[in-house]
Enzyme design. Sequence first.
Site, PDB file in Angstrom:
ATOM      1  N   THR A  27      38.229  46.911  35.201  1.00 55.77           N
ATOM      2  CA  THR A  27      37.467  45.691  35.169  1.00 55.77           C
ATOM      3  C   THR A  27      38.233  44.874  36.147  1.00 55.77           C
ATOM      4  O   THR A  27      38.030  44.874  37.359  1.00 55.77           O
ATOM      5  CB  THR A  27      37.713  44.963  33.731  1.00 55.77           C
ATOM      6  OG1 THR A  27      38.919  45.119  33.284  1.00 55.77           O
ATOM      7  CG2 THR A  27      36.589  45.813  32.861  1.00 55.77           C
ATOM      8  N   LYS A  81      42.708  51.944  31.938  1.00 51.74           N
ATOM      9  CA  LYS A  81      42.524  50.632  32.480  1.00 51.74           C
ATOM     10  C   LYS A  81      43.042  49.361  31.490  1.00 51.74           C
ATOM     11  O   LYS A  81      43.324  49.531  30.591  1.00 51.74           O
ATOM     12  CB  LYS A  81      40.927  50.309  32.813  1.00 51.74           C
ATOM     13  CG  LYS A  81      39.987  50.722  31.469  1.00 51.74           C
ATOM     14  CD  LYS A  81      39.919  49.074  30.737  1.00 51.74           C
ATOM     15  CE  LYS A  81      39.787  47.830  31.712  1.00 51.74           C
ATOM     16  NZ  LYS A  81      39.342  46.667  30.750  1.00 51.74           N
ATOM     17  N   THR A 128      40.186  44.569  27.681  1.00 53.39           N
ATOM     18  CA  THR A 128      41.523  45.187  27.443  1.00 53.39           C
ATOM     19  C   THR A 128      41.560  46.545  27.827  1.00 53.39           C
ATOM     20  O   THR A 128      40.760  47.110  28.704  1.00 53.39           O
ATOM     21  CB  THR A 128      41.935  44.895  26.093  1.00 53.39           C
ATOM     22  OG1 THR A 128      41.816  43.504  25.997  1.00 53.39           O
ATOM     23  CG2 THR A 128      43.321  45.268  26.027  1.00 53.39           C
ATOM     24  N   GLU A 177      48.175  40.975  34.746  1.00 52.58           N
ATOM     25  CA  GLU A 177      47.947  40.025  35.786  1.00 52.58           C
ATOM     26  C   GLU A 177      48.971  39.195  35.964  1.00 52.58           C
ATOM     27  O   GLU A 177      49.890  38.489  35.241  1.00 52.58           O
ATOM     28  CB  GLU A 177      46.665  39.370  35.169  1.00 52.58           C
ATOM     29  CG  GLU A 177      45.616  39.731  35.520  1.00 52.58           C
ATOM     30  CD  GLU A 177      44.140  39.997  34.362  1.00 52.58           C
ATOM     31  OE1 GLU A 177      44.594  39.552  33.400  1.00 52.58           O
ATOM     32  OE2 GLU A 177      43.256  40.534  34.324  1.00 52.58           O
ATOM     33  N   ASN A 195      43.986  33.317  34.175  1.00 54.62           N
ATOM     34  CA  ASN A 195      43.483  33.316  32.774  1.00 54.62           C
ATOM     35  C   ASN A 195      43.043  31.811  32.603  1.00 54.62           C
ATOM     36  O   ASN A 195      42.149  31.544  31.851  1.00 54.62           O
ATOM     37  CB  ASN A 195      44.558  33.488  31.923  1.00 54.62           C
ATOM     38  CG  ASN A 195      44.771  34.822  31.779  1.00 54.62           C
ATOM     39  OD1 ASN A 195      43.868  35.694  31.176  1.00 54.62           O
ATOM     40  ND2 ASN A 195      46.005  35.518  32.274  1.00 54.62           N
ATOM     41  N   THR A 222      35.556  30.358  35.502  1.00 50.06           N
ATOM     42  CA  THR A 222      34.626  29.394  36.018  1.00 50.06           C
ATOM     43  C   THR A 222      34.233  29.896  37.481  1.00 50.06           C
ATOM     44  O   THR A 222      34.662  31.032  37.902  1.00 50.06           O
ATOM     45  CB  THR A 222      35.676  28.127  36.306  1.00 50.06           C
ATOM     46  OG1 THR A 222      37.048  28.710  36.644  1.00 50.06           O
ATOM     47  CG2 THR A 222      35.986  27.544  34.962  1.00 50.06           C
TER      48      THR A 222
END
Lengths: 409, 409
Positions: A157, A183, A194, A280, A404, A409
């Site tokens: 993802t 992943k 997740t 991340e 995050n 957006t």
Amino acid sequence: MAVGKNELPKFNVIDGLRLGVACAGIKKENRKDLVIIEMALGSACAGVFTQNAFCAAPVTICKQNLTNSIAQSSAAYLLINTGNANAGTGEQGMADAQECCRALGQETGVEDVAILPFSTGVIGETLPVEKITKSLSSALNNLSPDQWSSAAEGIMTTDTRPKGAAATVSYAGHTLSFSGISKGAGMIKPNMATMLAFVATDAKLSDELCHSLLTELADLSFNRITIDGDTSTNDSCILIATGSASAPQIEANHPDFPAFKATLKQVLVDLAQAIVRDGEGATKFVTVSVEQAKNKEEALETAYTIAHSPLVKTALFASDPNWGRILAALGRSPIPDFDLSKVAVYLNDVCIVEQGGRSASYREEDGQAVMDQHEILIRVVLGRGGHTETVWTTDLSHEYVTINADYRT
Amino acid sequence: MAVGKNELPKFNVIDGLRLGVACAGIKKENRKDLVIIEMALGSACAGVFTQNAFCAAPVTICKQNLTNSIAQSSAAYLLINTGNANAGTGEQGMADAQECCRALGQETGVEDVAILPFSTGVIGETLPVEKITKSLSSALNNLSPDQWSSAAEGIMTTDTRPKGAAATVSYAGHTLSFSGISKGAGMIKPNMATMLAFVATDAKLSDELCHSLLTELADLSFNRITIDGDTSTNDSCILIATGSASAPQIEANHPDFPAFKATLKQVLVDLAQAIVRDGEGATKFVTVSVEQAKNKEEALETAYTIAHSPLVKTALFASDPNWGRILAALGRSPIPDFDLSKVAVYLNDVCIVEQGGRSASYREEDGQAVMDQHEILIRVVLGRGGHTETVWTTDLSHEYVTINADYRT
């Protein structure tokens, strides 16, 4: 950003297992987002799943279809899509997942209950069933035993890189092979649904041993990684044993069993750590080891308290050997009758705390030298017993907040 | 950054209580960093302190000196310094704190045990005893009953603004007064030694009632705020009742007692919320209310799971009505036999989740309108019982990472 090595391993072909990949256009055009894994008749298959009470529709179906083991009168299939988690979708989500399974069953001539669905992606949006069912034949048409790399890409993802592990081990004079993919940069992003991991071996395992090995070893690998304490609605880890190798069936009392088990564990640990390394915003890969605890629970709770502390994590991001923050986190760990005077804390080999206070021998430049590295060990010695537990985590960086905060957006 | 109103209240003079402030040069020159609070003979005094096992030396001494109540053969004193937490300092820290108490005892002619020390600031550095003892006379020389505002400034560390609360209430036909101050942007920074609060009233309270009221109400105020889940080594909250008012002694069965208790609670809640509003990097003030829980524990654990979720907090920072993240956090709350189909979630008055899924009536723009505000209520209705608990928290912003990553550099 990601920490450490970036290459996929040389995957092993697992006889009895084929992978097919397609671009279904679920999220973007011409992006691999649909993976089918076919296991031959006679394979053992086990799964462990998220503990989150809001588990996604595919997780519910997987659990049902795996209640005993997977029903096989022919081959069985895993059906994996990215781009949409089919979570928070209620009854519609269940119907959608079932429809995808039914469509794959019709294409392949197997019963629906021999199909396990997996979804990862945005929560709360309806699964694009038609896009998936339309692309099934494309994925089935390229089923092949050597598509592990392509499948590793197909389940990504927001991962910045595909993740895989491979190994071989000798058992009763025969070579057994393992391959696996995972992943989950989205570990820290439940919205992206997740962590997924799929591991296969050509070893022959009973359904019971397949299940008990996966349960035990997933607990020591995937259940030992944490990025921010948030768990997902879709976490799933699957172990398939095709039994196609010439080795005899694996038995727990065989002299080669410990080596077999250790090798499988290493594959799972490699796949789990790869998720943390790609967490991340991660700039550090951090091992938190708690030693001399009274029992497993207090060792793990102490390790997680440190690993989840935003103050420890921001200090790691800043490469700041801020021992006060580690002590403060340790001090709020749920340990009964905690005798601080026995505690020692190390950064790699550097003792920063002994007898509950700053170590007399500690020099800031030694701590700094450790913190400047990308891989850091925080070792806590409690002096209460003989139990050790280890968890792996990342730092908390600006990029974490950016990713995050900006995600939708 | 900070959220909401910025002004100190008009403090009430509390007869029997005087405050003195000095610049001891502990951290910077010409900065108020030493505060002495004097309570007249006959005052009741109670304290609640950090649960962190690594509590600082002054906390240990405060607890000892308050074991029964404060020993008073004359006035008693609180001695508060900022700039240094005297935490993680071992036996030297205990000796240093005791020496400061002894020096103040000599200056004022009271026994050491009638002095309660408080320190807030950097962890792990030796307390600058001489700077403190040299400035005691300066602080004592300006003791005055109307120095609350100056004292509010004198206990600040990285707080961006002083914090205070004041109220009056009628009891048996007499007016009773309350004044209080707090500090603790450092709530999210154990290194800065966190939360202190000092509240005084001219009501007459027995030692027992003083202690039981503070314990109960601190639990409903200071123990309901959280910024990042990290607790400090130095948290302390003190209630002083000088008994100088003309009202009779407070009795729990008096008809005016509920109003007295509610007023004291409001003072504590105001002081606690002021800390959250000034939380480092805070751009939102967030109330998490969990209703219809089976008991207090599951209500609180659910509220904290949401309030501590980095994913919920970054969504709040982004003003993103990301209901999937709230559901995912809810799903990992430690609630046994959780029946999701009864759950509803509201952002202010906007229902975002009902029957465990996205509300049919929910429109993204309604959620967005709530999230765009600076004060947000996340209301979770569990449908399991009759218990409600509320906690207050902030978002997780870039500034949080900046402050906590750059703090020591």
